[in-house]
Scaffold this active site. Structure first.
Site, PDB file in Angstrom:
ATOM      1  N   ARG A   5      -6.410  -2.889   8.777  1.00  0.00           N
ATOM      2  CA  ARG A   5      -7.213  -4.149   8.950  1.00  0.00           C
ATOM      3  C   ARG A   5      -6.673  -5.446   9.832  1.00  0.00           C
ATOM      4  NH1 ARG A   5      -4.984  -5.750   3.523  1.00  0.00           N
ATOM      5  NH2 ARG A   5      -3.902  -4.410   4.354  1.00  0.00           N
ATOM      6  N   GLY A  13       0.370  -1.245  -0.064  1.00  0.00           N
ATOM      7  CA  GLY A  13       0.111  -0.263   0.429  1.00  0.00           C
ATOM      8  C   GLY A  13       0.839   1.455   0.240  1.00  0.00           C
ATOM      9  N   ASP A  27      -0.151   2.210   8.415  1.00  0.00           N
ATOM     10  CA  ASP A  27      -1.199   1.535   9.613  1.00  0.00           C
ATOM     11  C   ASP A  27       0.325   1.398  10.737  1.00  0.00           C
ATOM     12  OD1 ASP A  27      -3.117   0.515   8.684  1.00  0.00           O
ATOM     13  OD2 ASP A  27      -2.261  -1.298   7.473  1.00  0.00           O
ATOM     14  N   ARG A  77       1.668  -5.057  -5.914  1.00  0.00           N
ATOM     15  CA  ARG A  77       1.371  -6.104  -5.469  1.00  0.00           C
ATOM     16  C   ARG A  77       1.837  -6.918  -6.592  1.00  0.00           C
ATOM     17  NH1 ARG A  77      -0.758  -3.894  -0.365  1.00  0.00           N
ATOM     18  NH2 ARG A  77      -2.899  -3.221  -0.521  1.00  0.00           N
ATOM     19  N   THR A 120       4.373   1.750   5.686  1.00  0.00           N
ATOM     20  CA  THR A 120       2.667   2.108   5.942  1.00  0.00           C
ATOM     21  C   THR A 120       1.848   2.753   7.094  1.00  0.00           C
ATOM     22  OG1 THR A 120       1.263  -0.103   6.069  1.00  0.00           O
ATOM     23  CG2 THR A 120       2.825  -0.287   7.861  1.00  0.00           C
ATOM     24  N   ASP A 161       1.500  -0.726  11.352  1.00  0.00           N
ATOM     25  CA  ASP A 161       2.059  -2.009  12.618  1.00  0.00           C
ATOM     26  C   ASP A 161       2.632  -3.082  12.782  1.00  0.00           C
ATOM     27  OD1 ASP A 161       1.751  -2.449   9.583  1.00  0.00           O
ATOM     28  OD2 ASP A 161      -0.650  -3.642   9.999  1.00  0.00           O
ATOM     29  N   ASP A 217       4.766  -5.326   6.373  1.00  0.00           N
ATOM     30  CA  ASP A 217       4.915  -6.390   6.655  1.00  0.00           C
ATOM     31  C   ASP A 217       5.228  -7.469   5.700  1.00  0.00           C
ATOM     32  OD1 ASP A 217       5.070  -8.366   8.692  1.00  0.00           O
ATOM     33  OD2 ASP A 217       2.950  -9.076   7.788  1.00  0.00           O
TER      34      ASP A 217
HETATM   35  P1  ATP Z   1       0.338  -2.856   3.310  1.00  0.00           P
HETATM   36  O1  ATP Z   1       0.466  -2.649   4.828  1.00  0.00           O
HETATM   37  O2  ATP Z   1       0.412  -1.080   2.893  1.00  0.00           O
HETATM   38  O3  ATP Z   1      -0.046  -3.433   2.997  1.00  0.00           O
HETATM   39  P2  ATP Z   1       2.974  -4.652   2.585  1.00  0.00           P
HETATM   40  O4  ATP Z   1       3.928  -4.659   1.965  1.00  0.00           O
HETATM   41  O5  ATP Z   1       2.101  -5.630   3.678  1.00  0.00           O
HETATM   42  O6  ATP Z   1       2.052  -2.679   3.419  1.00  0.00           O
HETATM   43  P3  ATP Z   1       1.711  -6.965   0.591  1.00  0.00           P
HETATM   44  O7  ATP Z   1       0.340  -6.159  -0.240  1.00  0.00           O
HETATM   45  O8  ATP Z   1       0.810  -7.848   2.137  1.00  0.00           O
HETATM   46  O9  ATP Z   1       1.672  -5.282   1.368  1.00  0.00           O
HETATM   47  O10 ATP Z   1       2.428  -6.938   0.331  1.00  0.00           O
HETATM   48  C1  ATP Z   1       3.078  -6.062  -0.848  1.00  0.00           C
HETATM   49  C2  ATP Z   1       4.047  -7.585  -2.013  1.00  0.00           C
HETATM   50  O11 ATP Z   1       4.705  -7.741  -1.017  1.00  0.00           O
HETATM   51  C3  ATP Z   1       2.919  -8.142  -1.827  1.00  0.00           C
HETATM   52  O12 ATP Z   1       2.436  -8.538  -2.939  1.00  0.00           O
HETATM   53  C4  ATP Z   1       4.130  -9.302  -2.492  1.00  0.00           C
HETATM   54  O13 ATP Z   1       4.405  -9.270  -3.988  1.00  0.00           O
HETATM   55  C5  ATP Z   1       5.386  -9.235  -1.156  1.00  0.00           C
HETATM   56  N1  ATP Z   1       5.125 -10.610  -0.471  1.00  0.00           N
HETATM   57  C6  ATP Z   1       3.973 -10.615   0.527  1.00  0.00           C
HETATM   58  N2  ATP Z   1       4.161 -11.882   0.787  1.00  0.00           N
HETATM   59  C7  ATP Z   1       4.849 -12.305   0.487  1.00  0.00           C
HETATM   60  C8  ATP Z   1       5.301 -13.557   1.055  1.00  0.00           C
HETATM   61  N3  ATP Z   1       4.650 -14.202   2.485  1.00  0.00           N
HETATM   62  N4  ATP Z   1       6.429 -14.113   0.465  1.00  0.00           N
HETATM   63  C9  ATP Z   1       6.628 -13.220  -0.836  1.00  0.00           C
HETATM   64  N5  ATP Z   1       6.258 -12.338  -0.776  1.00  0.00           N
HETATM   65  C10 ATP Z   1       5.474 -11.414  -0.044  1.00  0.00           C
END
Ligand code: ATP
Length: 326
Positions: free
Chosen positions: A175, A14, A131, A75, A129, A133, A106
């Site tokens: 969330r 995000g 959030d 993503r 992020t 979190d 995360d």
């Molecule tokens: P936000 O907290 O704003 O949602 P985020 O980094 O947690 O941000 P995610 O959509 O969970 O957002 O992860 C971003 C990208 O990181 C995913 O689209 C994927 O490409 C990669 N990613 C997330 N989890 C994994 C995982 N378990 N293994 C490999 N790649 C991952």
């Protein structure tokens, strides 16, 4: 560890206000130390599809005040696979990138951890992020701007709530975590705050509405985190409207306005510190760590720790919110 010459930087997951300030800091700190910087567009998707270009200092001029991310974000499900990450690594090698800064939440840091485990590339994470979190840092980039945006919106809603004697349920982002809800609720003087970390709702809310609220107040604001266990603001408001027919119940979902806008001074400064700290960490031979800020000092937290641990909600603030809403 081999000497670092070319650093890649990406934003992932995000978007969050302040990501541009972080990209700028990474770029300029790296150039200051004689490194070359490569921007990877659209997060891991762009790494797999070779959307990689060198960034010079002037490319990050005039972006510190802008929301969103000039590198775009995405993503990528393909990156969740071993094959996808191998493809991404091939592109990094083709571009002679020997270290990586990942700005994201995360999930993005989980991806970075796997990439550096499976391939020979040091990765440092920057918490980006709204959030807030992520375990191991007091603040994540974007959080301060998001709570200010939410607070300003709630201030406006309160005017109309009070003019019409209405009870408003305002849903904010979060969330899995109630950080935005808790701080927005305190900053806007909310009558109640419902967050996923707390087994509250119906019963406690009913007691509050029957005993306290009814006697003293004619209008009110209840902040609901979107991940609240009994459902979002609409579900909870419907239940309340059924049980308390005398209230004029309304719902506002703030949604994506919380992600946008010019970053606050706090987010710009924090992003600048964290972006620069990420380059310092790489030059200090660190790998698989997130840079964070704890008690106003830069810290390095191993990816494993930040990914596996759950950041606790501030119980003192939660209690304060309850006391101040009497
Ligand atoms: P936000 O907290 O704003 O949602 P985020 O980094 O947690 O941000 P995610 O959509 O969970 O957002 O992860 C971003 C990208 O990181 C995913 O689209 C994927 O490409 C990669 N990613 C997330 N989890 C994994 C995982 N378990 N293994 C490999 N790649 C991952």
């Amino acid at each position: 560890m081999a000497k670092i010459i070319n650093v890649g930087v990406l934003t992932s997951g995000g978007d969050a206000p302040g990501m541009n300030a972080a990209i700028r800091a990474v770029t300029r700190m790296a150039i200051y130390h004689g490194l070359k910087v490569y921007g990877i567009r659209h997060g891991y998707h762009g790494m797999i599809h070779d959307q990689i270009r060198e960034i010079k200092s002037h490319h990050v001029s005039n972006i510190i005040q802008r929301g969103g991310t000039i590198l775009k974000t995405a993503r990528s499900d393909e990156f969740r696979t071993v094959e996808g990450r191998a493809k991404a690594y091939e592109n990094l090698k083709r571009n002679n990138i020997d270290a990586l800064v990942v700005i994201g939440g995360d999930g993005s840091l989980t991806g970075a951890r796997l990439l550096s485990e499976e391939h020979d590339i040091p990765c440092v994470g920057v918490p980006g992020t709204i959030d807030n979190d992520l375990y191991g840092t007091d603040y994540t980039i974007g959080y301060d701007t998001a709570i200010n945006t939410a607070m300003e919106a709630v201030d406006k809603i309160r005017d109309t709530a009070s003019a019409h004697n209405r009870l408003f349920f305002v849903e904010v982002m979060g969330r899995d975590a109630g950080f935005i809800a808790l701080r927005t609720g305190i900053a806007s003087g909310a009558e109640a705050i419902l967050i996923p970390e707390r087994e509250t709702p119906s019963d406690k809310l009913k007691i509050f509405l029957e005993e306290g609220f009814k006697r003293k107040k004619t209008s009110g604001i209840i902040i609901v985190a979107e991940g609240e266990k009994e459902g979002g603001a609409y579900e909870i408001a419907n239940k309340v409207a059924e049980d308390f027919k005398e209230y004029d119940v309304k719902v506002t979902v703030l949604g994506h306005i919380q992600r946008g806008g010019s970053p606050s001074a706090y987010d710009r400064v924090t992003a600048s510190q964290l972006g620069a700290a990420a380059i310092d960490a790489l030059l200090d031979d660190q790998k698989s760590v997130m840079v964070g800020i704890v008690n106003k000092k830069i810290v390095h937290v191993p990816f494993n720790k930040t990914i596996k641990s759950r950041k606790p909600i501030n119980e003192d603030l939660l209690e304060l919110a309850e006391i101040l809403s009497i």
